[in-house]
Design a protein around this motif. Structure first.
Motif, PDB file in Angstrom:
ATOM      1  N   ALA A 157       0.855  -1.187   0.000  1.00  0.00           N
ATOM      2  CA  ALA A 157       0.000   0.000   0.000  1.00  0.00           C
ATOM      3  C   ALA A 157       0.890   1.235   0.000  1.00  0.00           C
ATOM      4  N   ASP A 158       0.861   1.978  -1.094  1.00  0.00           N
ATOM      5  CA  ASP A 158       1.676   3.184  -1.228  1.00  0.00           C
ATOM      6  C   ASP A 158       0.838   4.398  -0.861  1.00  0.00           C
ATOM      7  N   PHE A 159       1.061   4.937   0.327  1.00  0.00           N
ATOM      8  CA  PHE A 159       0.249   6.043   0.832  1.00  0.00           C
ATOM      9  C   PHE A 159       0.634   7.388   0.214  1.00  0.00           C
ATOM     10  N   ASN A 160       1.573   7.360  -0.732  1.00  0.00           N
ATOM     11  CA  ASN A 160       1.855   8.561  -1.507  1.00  0.00           C
ATOM     12  C   ASN A 160       0.874   8.716  -2.665  1.00  0.00           C
ATOM     13  N   LYS A 161       0.034   7.693  -2.877  1.00  0.00           N
ATOM     14  CA  LYS A 161      -0.884   7.696  -4.010  1.00  0.00           C
ATOM     15  C   LYS A 161      -2.326   7.761  -3.522  1.00  0.00           C
ATOM     16  N   PRO A 162      -3.242   8.211  -4.371  1.00  0.00           N
ATOM     17  CA  PRO A 162      -4.664   8.211  -3.992  1.00  0.00           C
ATOM     18  C   PRO A 162      -5.162   6.785  -3.804  1.00  0.00           C
ATOM     19  N   VAL A 163      -6.291   6.645  -3.110  1.00  0.00           N
ATOM     20  CA  VAL A 163      -6.807   5.329  -2.745  1.00  0.00           C
ATOM     21  C   VAL A 163      -6.954   4.413  -3.955  1.00  0.00           C
ATOM     22  N   ALA A 164      -7.454   4.931  -5.058  1.00  0.00           N
ATOM     23  CA  ALA A 164      -7.705   4.109  -6.246  1.00  0.00           C
ATOM     24  C   ALA A 164      -6.422   3.549  -6.861  1.00  0.00           C
ATOM     25  N   GLU A 165      -5.276   4.142  -6.496  1.00  0.00           N
ATOM     26  CA  GLU A 165      -4.000   3.679  -7.053  1.00  0.00           C
ATOM     27  C   GLU A 165      -3.069   3.140  -5.967  1.00  0.00           C
ATOM     28  N   ARG A 166      -3.571   3.060  -4.738  1.00  0.00           N
ATOM     29  CA  ARG A 166      -2.704   2.778  -3.588  1.00  0.00           C
ATOM     30  C   ARG A 166      -2.217   1.336  -3.543  1.00  0.00           C
TER      31      ARG A 166
END
Length: 704
Positions: free
Chosen positions: A462-471
């Motif tokens: 889970a990449d929290f630098n990205k928005p939820v749809a791309e996380r």
């Protein structure tokens, strides 16, 4: 505006004047009959049937019903006039000594203790309305049909849960108790988040009042109490509240702010978030005493016997430390009766070193979460199939840690106390990704609401630098094989999740659903078969990798919430209104207030009406409240049918209050609300910048 000139009025200090006259002329002594009556309200909240559970508070043992009972009995014995109450969640998510008999042992304990009044919490709804009524009023419990409840020997109250079939409160909204010659009214409330906290079947047949309707109900029933000569009014609100550094916040505090400044409500007892609260908001004392019987509140009221008014109020919250306290024998007898009936509760099934815990399970992978998910994945559904591809466990369903040392069935039951049924679903790889995205929600105040699923059979980053749809990235099977979005997989969840609980709504679209055994039975058997009475082990294995969001440079924007008065002021200034000739008529808007001009202008222009003679200027404005104001700028009004259809197109459309449906639909239609989101978040507050942007859009739409 000449009406703005404010003339200060001197106040007469009646008490000081009376004292001076008494000193000068020799006042006659006050008789005992005229003295204020001292009443103590002794209470608990969120007990959760923890009859035999010892907790650790400040490195000391605390709680358990036998210890709590001793504290409560001693507290009542100290006072001539007292009442004993509980504020919801007394049952549900209980220790097995209570839950195995559908919490009848806890109900028996409360009857033995002589409770005077209780309220509903969200967990009273865990197994549906029929089960709730059986516990409270007596009768055969519908779950498994094995337990017959004696019923509560005290009153239960609730004012904000409405039975759909009758349109009336599910149970009586309030009750009057008389003690020491004075009357005290108790109104009950439960958190409006209850439908999201229990399975949909738990609240089938009832609806919950909106924030505005709830305030209206409290005002209504407070007036009814006053008409019956009751001026001391307590709201047992199973709503969250926390006091930190002298400031009390939370749903209970919001309720206090929303009530009129001259409200007759004296005290709001909070609950649900298992925290400490002890402070005043809008002149109302708000109190909460942690949970699990580790503390109790002692609310002291001084009441004028002539007027019935509270002249003084305060509260203390006492921790129920065990050291030096004798256990209550009557409570011990109730526990022994249950243990004798269930000898399996004391037989060890293995041991641990204390490392198999749920620590930070809401945000990260946890050892205990992995163990439970592994057990779920291996569930036998009687369909001659292999283990499921995946298993998902909601962190809120993991209620305790495995203890260090011997582990018994009772310990396992404390971890999974709900008696949920496991369900095997068919999900596509794309739906699995959506399920993981639904872990990351947002609270009404805009803060993150994360409920990280504990998983088996897969891993992801889970990449929290990205928005939820791309996380979600790197989504794969345990061996690293990427999950195919188009392929169908099997997944085990509990029935709470399968019904869309905790916002895992994608599970409602599963291709197929097969019900299986009880989660606790599966967990118990898995422990027995896997570890065979020896050491129970589990650890973090890298199933979930969270990449923390990089700190962003501070932007020149304001994230502070905007109040109702500030929102109206911004609107009036943008429209350059200057036509009002009279002062605002709201009881809670002083003529010399800095926002009085703006509120007068907004009232004159027809943008605001207030509520019950008040405007609540200092309360943060919600998105739906802002919508009702801004919608009056626009001409074209959507029909009721169109409005309902528009609102229904959003994931949380059902949470929009009835009064705001048309207004929000109108703004959505104009592109002012909801253009880039699947959610409306109607109860969420607005930041100053968000409010400015909305007003600008609405004003622009008005001009077009």
């Amino acid at each position: 505006m000449s009406w703005k000139k404010y003339v200060a009025k001197s106040t007469i200090r009646v008490a000081a004047t009376a004292l001076l006259l008494g000193q000068l002329f020799g006042a006659v002594g006050v008789s005992a009959a005229d003295a204020d009556v001292e009443v103590h309200l002794i209470g608990i909240n969120d007990f959760h049937g923890q009859l035999d559970t010892t907790s650790i508070v400040s490195d000391k043992k605390a709680g358990s019903a036998p210890i709590l009972a001793t504290y409560l009995k001693e507290a009542q014995a100290k006072y001539e006039h007292s009442l004993l109450f509980h504020n919801g969640d007394s049952v549900g998510a209980s220790a097995p000594v209570s839950s195995l008999d559908r919490d009848e042992p806890t109900m028996e304990w409360m009857n033995m203790m002589g409770f005077d009044v209780g309220s509903l919490g969200n967990h009273e709804f865990d197994h549906g309305i029929a089960a709730l009524k059986a516990q409270i009023f007596g009768g055969l419990d519908p779950k498994e049909g094995k337990v017959t409840h004696a019923g509560a020997k005290f009153d239960y109250v609730n004012a904000n849960v409405i039975e759909t079939a009758t349109g009336k409160p599910l149970i009586k909204p309030y009750v009057i108790k008389e003690v020491g010659g004075v009357k005290i009214g108790f109104i009950g409330l439960v958190t409006k988040s209850t439908p999201a906290k229990v399975s949909p079947s738990g609240t089938a047949g009832v609806t919950f009042l909106s924030t505005e309707e709830e305030v209206e109900a409290v005002n209504k029933y407070a007036k009814e109490l006053q008409d019956q000569g009751v001026e001391t009014i307590i709201v047992l609100a199973h709503d969250p509240a926390t006091t930190k550094e002298g400031v009390t916040t939370g749903e209970a505090a919001d309720l206090a702010k929303a009530l009129p400044t001259d409200t007759p409500v004296d005290v709001i007892v909070a609950g649900d978030n298992h925290a400490l609260a002890n402070g005043e908001v809008n002149g109302i004392l708000i109190v909460q005493a942690y949970s699990y019987g580790t503390a109790f509140e002692d609310i002291k009221l001084m009441i004028d016997p002539k007027t019935g008014d509270v002249t003084e109020k305060s509260a203390t919250v006492t921790t129920t430390f065990q050291e030096g306290v004798k256990e209550d024998p009557e409570t011990l007898a109730i526990i022994k009766k249950s243990l004798d009936k269930h000898p399996e509760l004391t037989k060890p099934v293995g041991t641990t070193d204390g490392s198999v815990t749920r620590t930070d399970a809401y945000n990260n992978e946890a050892p205990l979460g992995n163990l439970i998910a592994d057990a779920m994945r291996e569930t036998d559904f009687g369909d001659d199939a292999d283990a499921a591809d995946f298993a998902f466990m909601n962190p809120g369903g993991i209620r305790a840690d495995l203890p260090q040392g011997d582990v018994t069935f009772a310990d396992l039951a404390k971890i999974q106390p709900f008696g949920n049924t496991l369900v095997k679903l068919e999900l596509t790889g794309a739906q699995v990704k959506t399920l993981l995205e639904q872990q990351w929600g947002t609270n009404a105040d805009g803060t993150p609401n994360t409920k990280t699923l504990q998983i088996a059979g897969l891993k992801y980053t889970a990449d929290f630098n990205k928005p939820v749809a791309e996380r979600v990235t790197g989504l794969s099977l345990e061996d690293g094989t990427p999950i195919d979005p188009a392929k169908t997989y099997t997944a085990v969840v509990n029935n709470f999740m399968a019904a869309g609980g905790d916002n895992y709504k994608v599970l409602l679209d599963a291709k197929s659903s097969l019900a299986g055994p009880i989660d606790l039975d599966v967990f118990y058997q898995y422990i027995v078969d896997t570890f065979k009475g020896d050491s129970i082990v589990a650890k973090n294995e890298g199933r979930i990798t969270n990449l923390v969001a990089a700190e962003q440079p501070e932007a020149p924007v304001s994230n502070e919430s905007i109040t109702r008065a500030e929102f109206v002021t911004a609107l009036v200034e943008m429209l350059k209104l200057n036509e009002a000739t009279t002062a605002p008529t709201f009881k809670d808007v002083a003529a010399n207030a800095v926002y009085a001009d703006a509120i007068a202008e907004a009232t004159h222009a027809g943008f605001i009406q207030g509520y019950g003679g008040n405007f609540n200027p200092d309360r943060d404005i919600t998105r739906e409240e802002a919508a009702t104001i801004l919608a009056k700028l626009l001409k074209d009004q959507a029909t009721d049918t169109n409005a309902a259809t528009i609102i229904a197109g959003f994931e949380d459309g059902s949470t929009v209050s009835k009064y705001a449906v048309d207004s929000m639909a109108k703004l959505i239609d104009k592109g002012i609300f909801g253009a880039d989101s699947k959610q409306l978040q109607p109860k969420q507050g607005l930041t100053t910048n968000d409010a400015k942007a909305l007003i600008e859009k609405a004003v622009a739409a008005k001009a077009s």
